[in-house]
Design an enzyme around this catalytic site. Sequence first.
Site, short mmCIF file in Angstrom:
data_model
loop_
_atom_site.label_atom_id
_atom_site.label_comp_id
_atom_site.label_asym_id
_atom_site.label_seq_id
_atom_site.Cartn_x
_atom_site.Cartn_y
_atom_site.Cartn_z
N HIS A 110 0.68 -1.33 -0.14
CA HIS A 110 -0.03 0.02 -0.07
C HIS A 110 0.79 1.28 0.01
O HIS A 110 2.18 1.26 0.68
CB HIS A 110 -0.86 0.01 1.08
CG HIS A 110 -1.80 1.16 1.03
ND1 HIS A 110 -1.67 2.30 1.66
CD2 HIS A 110 -3.06 1.21 0.88
CE1 HIS A 110 -2.87 2.97 1.21
NE2 HIS A 110 -3.77 2.25 0.92
N GLU A 130 0.74 3.92 1.54
CA GLU A 130 1.26 4.50 2.91
C GLU A 130 2.33 3.65 3.50
O GLU A 130 3.37 4.28 4.27
CB GLU A 130 0.04 4.27 3.97
CG GLU A 130 -0.84 5.89 3.50
CD GLU A 130 -2.55 5.35 3.86
OE1 GLU A 130 -2.88 4.75 4.49
OE2 GLU A 130 -3.10 6.28 3.01
N GLU A 137 -3.57 2.00 -7.33
CA GLU A 137 -4.08 3.27 -6.37
C GLU A 137 -3.08 4.29 -6.72
O GLU A 137 -1.93 4.38 -5.98
CB GLU A 137 -3.97 2.71 -5.04
CG GLU A 137 -5.00 1.61 -4.73
CD GLU A 137 -5.08 1.73 -3.29
OE1 GLU A 137 -6.32 2.01 -2.74
OE2 GLU A 137 -4.25 1.55 -2.50
N GLY A 148 -6.81 9.62 -0.44
CA GLY A 148 -7.15 10.57 0.67
C GLY A 148 -7.27 11.83 0.36
O GLY A 148 -7.13 12.71 1.30
N SER A 157 -9.77 7.55 -3.34
CA SER A 157 -11.08 8.50 -3.12
C SER A 157 -12.38 7.95 -3.93
O SER A 157 -13.19 8.61 -4.41
CB SER A 157 -10.64 9.96 -3.76
OG SER A 157 -9.73 10.53 -2.95
#
Length: 266
Positions: A99, A101, A171, A177, A217
């Site tokens: 991911h 993050e 992504e 986000g 999003s």
Amino acid sequence: MGRTLYAIGNWKMYKTSQEALHYLEELAPLLQNGQKGVKAEVCLAVPYTSIRSAAEYGKEIGVKIGAQNMNDAREGAFTGEIAGLMLKEAGAEFVLLGHSERRHLFGEGLPFIHKKVVRALQEGLQPILCVGETLEEREAGREEEVLREQIESALEGISAAEGASLLLAYEPVWAIGTGKPSTPKMAGEAHAFCRKVLEEVWGKKAASQVSILYGGSVKPETVALLLAEKEIDGVLVGGASLDPKTFAEIASHCVKKTAPKPRKNS
Ligand code: PGA
């Protein structure tokens, strides 16, 4: 057989185990309403501490529970880390790997992510490999180079048969986000490129069976148009998955799409 559709929520570092159960109680009746056509698999990537109880409840209502990360080792002196076999025993069926993050906030590099994919497969956990370019990379016209590198390095040495359970999630980092999702067209193009790389690595037939999800999003208002793109096989939803009503609405849109058939020439 068409590809499976997925609606996967990623709770990130939100919700205690108690809160997770309340959420599932609210979600359960919403999921039973009006499911027609091809059904999406509804899944939630929850914090480690919620896996066991959420997985038990999830079984009753047809929601698969997974984790958001894991270590690449089977076990060992790695303070604060968690092993795939622990997740599996707790009831996780899948694990998000790579991911953005994890890559950008926690400095996880390509070799580490590759080893995690290998370990997840060894432990019988379905890996959901997340890939995506940053805004800078896109503005520099490097998105395909970045996606190729992330996919090829993660799958290095893994055969199509070994990796058959893997899902890919595209992504774009700039959409996560931010409230600014990729346009369906742009996402569709990126998905088509990801599938092309998968074809090069695993061959056309195996690549045509891998579901590729879009994340960044995703909202109830945007999901239908994203899913109208033929290469988009579902969604990975962060913020909008925290509310059971919103997530159920998103999942209900995923049900409406007819999954494409694999290509004939594969
Ligand atoms: P978002 O997150 O839906 O809040 O943009 C997506 C993700 O991080 O998987």
